[in-house]
Design a protein around this motif. Structure first.
Motif, PDB file in Angstrom:
ATOM      1  N   ILE A   1     -19.861  22.653 -22.875  1.00 26.55           N
ATOM      2  CA  ILE A   1     -20.001  24.043 -23.329  1.00 26.55           C
ATOM      3  C   ILE A   1     -19.232  24.233 -24.638  1.00 26.55           C
ATOM      4  O   ILE A   1     -19.737  24.802 -25.604  1.00 26.55           O
ATOM      5  CB  ILE A   1     -19.490  25.055 -22.276  1.00 26.55           C
ATOM      6  CG1 ILE A   1     -20.351  25.002 -21.012  1.00 26.55           C
ATOM      7  CG2 ILE A   1     -19.508  26.472 -22.842  1.00 26.55           C
ATOM      8  CD1 ILE A   1     -19.849  25.868 -19.871  1.00 26.55           C
TER       9      ILE A   1
ATOM     10  N   SER B   1     -11.114  34.930 -21.047  1.00 26.03           N
ATOM     11  CA  SER B   1     -11.997  33.792 -20.810  1.00 26.03           C
ATOM     12  C   SER B   1     -13.417  34.275 -20.521  1.00 26.03           C
ATOM     13  O   SER B   1     -14.393  33.751 -21.041  1.00 26.03           O
ATOM     14  CB  SER B   1     -11.467  32.971 -19.624  1.00 26.03           C
ATOM     15  OG  SER B   1     -12.459  32.077 -19.189  1.00 26.03           O
ATOM     16  N   ALA B   2     -13.512  35.306 -19.695  1.00 24.43           N
ATOM     17  CA  ALA B   2     -14.835  35.771 -19.275  1.00 24.43           C
ATOM     18  C   ALA B   2     -15.579  36.454 -20.424  1.00 24.43           C
ATOM     19  O   ALA B   2     -16.743  36.163 -20.686  1.00 24.43           O
ATOM     20  CB  ALA B   2     -14.686  36.728 -18.088  1.00 24.43           C
TER      21      ALA B   2
ATOM     22  N   SER C   1     -12.128  32.633 -25.086  1.00 23.38           N
ATOM     23  CA  SER C   1     -12.943  31.926 -24.096  1.00 23.38           C
ATOM     24  C   SER C   1     -12.873  30.424 -24.318  1.00 23.38           C
ATOM     25  O   SER C   1     -12.761  29.641 -23.364  1.00 23.38           O
ATOM     26  CB  SER C   1     -14.410  32.357 -24.193  1.00 23.38           C
ATOM     27  OG  SER C   1     -14.539  33.728 -23.978  1.00 23.38           O
TER      28      SER C   1
ATOM     29  N   GLY D   1     -16.810  36.962 -23.875  1.00 20.86           N
ATOM     30  CA  GLY D   1     -16.925  36.112 -25.059  1.00 20.86           C
ATOM     31  C   GLY D   1     -18.334  36.165 -25.590  1.00 20.86           C
ATOM     32  O   GLY D   1     -19.046  37.172 -25.425  1.00 20.86           O
ATOM     33  N   LEU D   2     -18.754  35.076 -26.196  1.00 20.31           N
ATOM     34  CA  LEU D   2     -20.114  35.014 -26.728  1.00 20.31           C
ATOM     35  C   LEU D   2     -21.133  35.253 -25.629  1.00 20.31           C
ATOM     36  O   LEU D   2     -22.225  35.742 -25.870  1.00 20.31           O
ATOM     37  CB  LEU D   2     -20.351  33.642 -27.353  1.00 20.31           C
ATOM     38  CG  LEU D   2     -19.481  33.308 -28.569  1.00 20.31           C
ATOM     39  CD1 LEU D   2     -19.673  31.854 -28.974  1.00 20.31           C
ATOM     40  CD2 LEU D   2     -19.833  34.226 -29.728  1.00 20.31           C
TER      41      LEU D   2
ATOM     42  N   SER E   1     -10.073  28.569 -22.764  1.00 21.94           N
ATOM     43  CA  SER E   1     -10.161  28.261 -21.335  1.00 21.94           C
ATOM     44  C   SER E   1     -11.145  27.132 -21.062  1.00 21.94           C
ATOM     45  O   SER E   1     -11.159  26.572 -19.974  1.00 21.94           O
ATOM     46  CB  SER E   1     -10.562  29.511 -20.553  1.00 21.94           C
ATOM     47  OG  SER E   1     -11.908  29.838 -20.821  1.00 21.94           O
ATOM     48  N   LEU E   2     -11.974  26.811 -22.049  1.00 20.56           N
ATOM     49  CA  LEU E   2     -12.901  25.701 -21.848  1.00 20.56           C
ATOM     50  C   LEU E   2     -12.201  24.345 -21.950  1.00 20.56           C
ATOM     51  O   LEU E   2     -12.628  23.374 -21.333  1.00 20.56           O
ATOM     52  CB  LEU E   2     -14.027  25.767 -22.885  1.00 20.56           C
ATOM     53  CG  LEU E   2     -15.089  26.847 -22.637  1.00 20.56           C
ATOM     54  CD1 LEU E   2     -15.926  27.084 -23.882  1.00 20.56           C
ATOM     55  CD2 LEU E   2     -15.981  26.454 -21.465  1.00 20.56           C
TER      56      LEU E   2
ATOM     57  N   THR F   1     -21.008  33.878 -17.897  1.00 21.73           N
ATOM     58  CA  THR F   1     -20.255  35.018 -18.421  1.00 21.73           C
ATOM     59  C   THR F   1     -18.937  35.208 -17.681  1.00 21.73           C
ATOM     60  O   THR F   1     -17.964  35.682 -18.253  1.00 21.73           O
ATOM     61  CB  THR F   1     -21.110  36.309 -18.383  1.00 21.73           C
ATOM     62  OG1 THR F   1     -20.453  37.302 -19.159  1.00 21.73           O
ATOM     63  CG2 THR F   1     -21.326  36.823 -16.982  1.00 21.73           C
ATOM     64  N   LEU F   2     -18.886  34.825 -16.409  1.00 24.10           N
ATOM     65  CA  LEU F   2     -17.620  34.978 -15.677  1.00 24.10           C
ATOM     66  C   LEU F   2     -16.773  33.702 -15.749  1.00 24.10           C
ATOM     67  O   LEU F   2     -15.738  33.604 -15.100  1.00 24.10           O
ATOM     68  CB  LEU F   2     -17.895  35.339 -14.211  1.00 24.10           C
ATOM     69  CG  LEU F   2     -18.552  36.710 -13.982  1.00 24.10           C
ATOM     70  CD1 LEU F   2     -18.837  36.920 -12.500  1.00 24.10           C
ATOM     71  CD2 LEU F   2     -17.662  37.837 -14.492  1.00 24.10           C
ATOM     72  N   SER F   3     -17.199  32.728 -16.513  1.00 25.05           N
ATOM     73  CA  SER F   3     -16.482  31.449 -16.653  1.00 25.05           C
ATOM     74  C   SER F   3     -16.311  30.733 -15.323  1.00 25.05           C
ATOM     75  O   SER F   3     -15.278  30.107 -15.067  1.00 25.05           O
ATOM     76  CB  SER F   3     -15.082  31.653 -17.253  1.00 25.05           C
ATOM     77  OG  SER F   3     -15.128  32.372 -18.443  1.00 25.05           O
TER      78      SER F   3
ATOM     79  N   TYR G   1     -20.493  25.987 -28.038  1.00 21.24           N
ATOM     80  CA  TYR G   1     -19.843  27.300 -28.142  1.00 21.24           C
ATOM     81  C   TYR G   1     -19.173  27.443 -29.506  1.00 21.24           C
ATOM     82  O   TYR G   1     -19.220  28.490 -30.147  1.00 21.24           O
ATOM     83  CB  TYR G   1     -18.797  27.394 -27.028  1.00 21.24           C
ATOM     84  CG  TYR G   1     -18.421  28.798 -26.615  1.00 21.24           C
ATOM     85  CD1 TYR G   1     -19.212  29.500 -25.713  1.00 21.24           C
ATOM     86  CD2 TYR G   1     -17.275  29.401 -27.089  1.00 21.24           C
ATOM     87  CE1 TYR G   1     -18.869  30.768 -25.311  1.00 21.24           C
ATOM     88  CE2 TYR G   1     -16.919  30.681 -26.687  1.00 21.24           C
ATOM     89  CZ  TYR G   1     -17.723  31.360 -25.794  1.00 21.24           C
ATOM     90  OH  TYR G   1     -17.389  32.624 -25.395  1.00 21.24           O
TER      91      TYR G   1
ATOM     92  N   MET H   1     -16.528  25.841 -13.246  1.00 25.94           N
ATOM     93  CA  MET H   1     -16.073  24.664 -13.979  1.00 25.94           C
ATOM     94  C   MET H   1     -14.560  24.522 -14.037  1.00 25.94           C
ATOM     95  O   MET H   1     -14.056  23.648 -14.745  1.00 25.94           O
ATOM     96  CB  MET H   1     -16.653  24.626 -15.377  1.00 25.94           C
ATOM     97  CG  MET H   1     -16.293  25.809 -16.230  1.00 25.94           C
ATOM     98  SD  MET H   1     -15.968  25.336 -17.942  1.00 25.94           S
ATOM     99  CE  MET H   1     -14.308  24.723 -17.839  1.00 25.94           C
TER     100      MET H   1
HETATM  101  N1  PFF Z   1     -17.322  33.244 -20.203  1.00 28.37           N
HETATM  102  C1  PFF Z   1     -17.461  32.845 -21.580  1.00 28.37           C
HETATM  103  C2  PFF Z   1     -18.386  33.802 -22.274  1.00 28.37           C
HETATM  104  O1  PFF Z   1     -18.987  34.663 -21.625  1.00 28.37           O
HETATM  105  O2  PFF Z   1     -18.517  33.689 -23.478  1.00 28.37           O
HETATM  106  C3  PFF Z   1     -17.921  31.419 -21.723  1.00 28.37           C
HETATM  107  C4  PFF Z   1     -17.224  30.467 -20.817  1.00 28.37           C
HETATM  108  C5  PFF Z   1     -15.852  30.305 -20.900  1.00 28.37           C
HETATM  109  C6  PFF Z   1     -17.939  29.783 -19.856  1.00 28.37           C
HETATM  110  C7  PFF Z   1     -15.202  29.459 -20.023  1.00 28.37           C
HETATM  111  C8  PFF Z   1     -17.310  28.932 -18.987  1.00 28.37           C
HETATM  112  C9  PFF Z   1     -15.938  28.794 -19.084  1.00 28.37           C
HETATM  113  F1  PFF Z   1     -15.345  28.026 -18.260  1.00 28.37           F
END
Ligand code: PFF
Length: 452
Positions: free
Chosen positions: A107, A24-25, A326, A27-28, A329-330, A233-235, A111, A238
Motif C-alpha cells: 500500500i 492513520s484512518a 496514514s 487519509g487519501l 502507520s503503513l 479507510t479504517l486501516s 500511496y 494489516m
Molecule cells: N486508512 C488510510 C486512508 O484511508 O487513507 C490508508 C491506510 C493506512 C490503509 C494504513 C491501511 C493502513 F494500514
C-alpha cells in the motif's frame, strides 16, 4: 507473559491514541479513494453497503485488532506469536502478521505516489494554476501531470522521505503533535468546501447521487469494493491499528476509542463526497472519472471561490498531512518488527522499508505513462496494487483476526482485555466478530469471483 509496555514506547494519553489512530484512518482513502470509487460504482447503493460494512465489520474488527495489539505489545508478527503462545495456539498465526507487513509495504508504495499528486497540487494551487480553469482545462492539467514521470518521481520521493523522517523519530515526537492540529483543520476546510458546493454546485443532485440507492447498479464486484474500501479507510486488516494498539495504555476503553475513530473517519469521507459531487455535476463532468476525480473536480471550485488561491493551497496541504499521518502507520508494523527481531536501529529499519516501498512506487508511477501498455488482469501496476491490497489482502487479514479472536482465543482472555462493562454490548460485539464478519467476508469474496 507479554510486557506491560511496548519497548517502542507508549502514547502519552488516551486522546493521543485516538488522534493517531484517526490520523492513520483519515487519509487519501477518505478524500481521494472514497469519492472516486463511489463515482465509479453508481453512488447511493454503494455508499449504503459501504456504511453497513463500516458498522458491522469495520468497527468490531477494529476493536479486535486493538485488543490483540494491546495484549501482545509488539509488532503485529510478534504480537500474534506471543498471544498465540499465551493461548496455547499454533505459531502459524504469526503468518497473519506477515500478511499485514506485506500489505502495508504494497500500500505504501502506491500511496506515496498519490500523495505526491497532492503535493504537486499544493504548488499548482499556490502559484495560481487554478485561476480561470474550466472543466476541460482541469482534466488537461491532471493528464499533463500523469504524463510526466520525472515530476511524479520527484513528488513521490519527497513524500517518502517525509514519511520516513517521522517514523525514524519514534512514536511520540512529531506524530502526536501534528495530528492534533491538522485533523481538525482538515474537517473545517472540508466544511467550507461543502458550503461552497451548497451555494454554487448542484447540491441536491450531489446529495441524491450519494444517498439515493439504486441497487440495480450494484454488481457483486461493487460489494467487494465497498467492503475493501471499509477496510482500507479504517486501516484495518494489516496490523497498523494493531501496532498503534500496542502503544495504548491498559486503562483506556477500546470500544470508546474505536467508536471515535470510526465516526471521525466516516464523517470525513461523507464530507468529501458532499463537497465533490455537487461541484462535479454542476461542471457537467461524469462521476466515473476514476482516480483523477478530486484532482479534476476540486480545482474548479477553487478557481471560482473568493480566496480560492488560499483555500485551494490550504486544502491540498491538509490532504498531504492526512496522507502523511496514514503513511506513517503503513510502515510502523514492519519497522517495529525489524527493530525487535533483527536488532536494527529504528532509523536504519525505517530507511530500509521506505527504500523498498519507494522502488516499487517507481513501477507504480511509470504505469501511468511510460509503461501504460503493460497490464495484468486489465490493470496497470498502480491499479493492481490498489485493487489487490484493499480488496484481497486487507479483508483476508480482517477475516483471520475475526477467526482468531472469535474462535481461537479463550473468551475469558478476550473479555478481560476488552473490559466492556455492558454484557449486552459484549455479546453483540462478539457475535459480529465470531459470526457475522467472517461469514460476510467469505460470502462477498465468493460472490465477487462468481462461485455463488
Ligand atoms: N486508512 C488510510 C486512508 O484511508 O487513507 C490508508 C491506510 C493506512 C490503509 C494504513 C491501511 C493502513 F494500514
Amino acid at each position: 507473559m507479554p510486557a506491560a509496555v511496548s519497548i517502542h514506547g507508549q502514547w502519552s494519553t488516551r486522546l493521543a491514541f485516538v488522534l493517531a489512530a484517526t490520523g492513520s484512518a483519515v487519509g487519501l482513502g477518505n478524500v481521494w479513494r472514497f469519492p472516486y470509487i463511489v463515482g465509479d460504482n453508481g453512488g447511493g447503493a454503494f455508499v449504503l453497503v459501504y456504511l453497513l460494512c463500516i458498522l458491522m465489520i469495520g468497527l468490531p474488527i477494529m476493536m479486535a485488532e486493538i485488543l490483540l495489539g494491546r495484549l501482545g505489545r509488539q509488532s503485529p508478527i510478534n504480537t500474534m506469536l506471543t498471544v498465540s503462545r499465551a493461548e496455547g495456539l499454533s505459531r502459524g498465526w504469526g503468518l497473519m502478521g506477515w500478511i499485514g507487513v506485506l500489505a502495508g509495504f504494497l500500500i505504501l508504495s502506491f500511496y506515496s505516489v498519490i500523495a505526491g499528486w497532492a503535493l504537486a497540487y499544493v504548488f499548482k494551487a499556490g502559484s495560481g494554476g487554478f485561476t480561470g480553469l474550466d472543466a476541460e482545462g482541469s482534466s488537461e492539467m491532471f493528464g499533463a501531470m500523469l504524463a510526466n514521470p520525472e515530476a511524479l518521481l520527484a513528488w513521490h520521493t519527497i513524500f517518502m522521505v517525509m514519511t520516513a523522517m517521522v517514523v525514524a523519530r519514534g512514536v511520540r515526537s512529531g506524530l502526536e503533535r501534528a495530528v492534533t492540529i491538522l485533523m481538525p483543520a482538515l474537517v473545517v476546510l472540508l466544511v467550507i468546501l461543502v458550503g461552497y458546493a451548497m451555494a454554487h454546485g448542484d447540491f441536491l443532485g450531489g446529495l441524491a447521487f450519494l444517498l439515493r440507492p439504486d441497487f440495480s447498479a450494484l454488481s457483486a464486484n461493487a460489494v467487494l469494493l465497498a467492503m475493501g474500501q471499509a477496510f482500507f479507510t479504517l486501516s484495518l486488516g494489516m496490523g497498523a491499528i494493531m501496532v498503534y494498539g500496542s502503544y495504548l495504555s491498559s486503562e483506556a476503553s477500546i470500544a470508546r476509542a474505536s467508536a471515535a475513530v470510526v465516526a471521525s473517519d466516516t464523517l470525513v469521507a461523507l464530507l468529501a463526497g458532499l463537497a465533490i459531487f455537487p461541484i462535479l455535476l454542476a461542471a457537467g463532468l461524469s462521476p466515473g472519472q476514476g482516480p483523477g476525480l478530486i484532482f479534476v473536480t476540486l480545482p474548479l471550485a477553487f478557481a471560482e471561490m473568493p480566496l480560492g488561491l488560499f483555500f485551494g493551497t490550504l486544502f491540498f496541504v491538509l490532504l498531504v498531512f492526512a496522507a502523511w499521518t496514514s503513511a506513517i502507520s503503513l510502515i510502523e508494523p514492519a519497522v517495529a518488527f525489524l527493530v525487535e527481531n533483527l536488532g536494527l536501529s529504528r532509523v536504519f529499519a525505517t530507511t530500509l522499508v521506505a527504500m523498498l516501498a519507494w522502488l516499487l512506487g517507481i513501477a507504480a508511477l511509470l504505469s501511468l505513462n511510460v509503461w501504460s501498455g503493460f497490464t495484468l488482469f486489465d490493470k496497470g501496476v498502480l491499479d493492481l496494487l490498489d485493487y489487490v491490497t484493499a480488496n484481497i489482502l486487507l479483508p483476508l487479514g480482517g477475516f483471520l483476526i475475526a477467526i482468531f479472536v472469535g474462535w481461537r482465543m479463550s473468551q475469558s482472555s478476550v473479555m478481560n482485555e476488552l473490559r466492556l462493562r455492558n454484557m449486552r454490548a459484549f455479546r453483540v460485539w462478539f457475535f459480529l466478530v465470531r459470526y457475522l464478519a467472517p461469514t460476510a467476508i467469505v460470502v462477498v469474496f465468493l460472490r465477487a469471483v462468481g462461485v455463488i
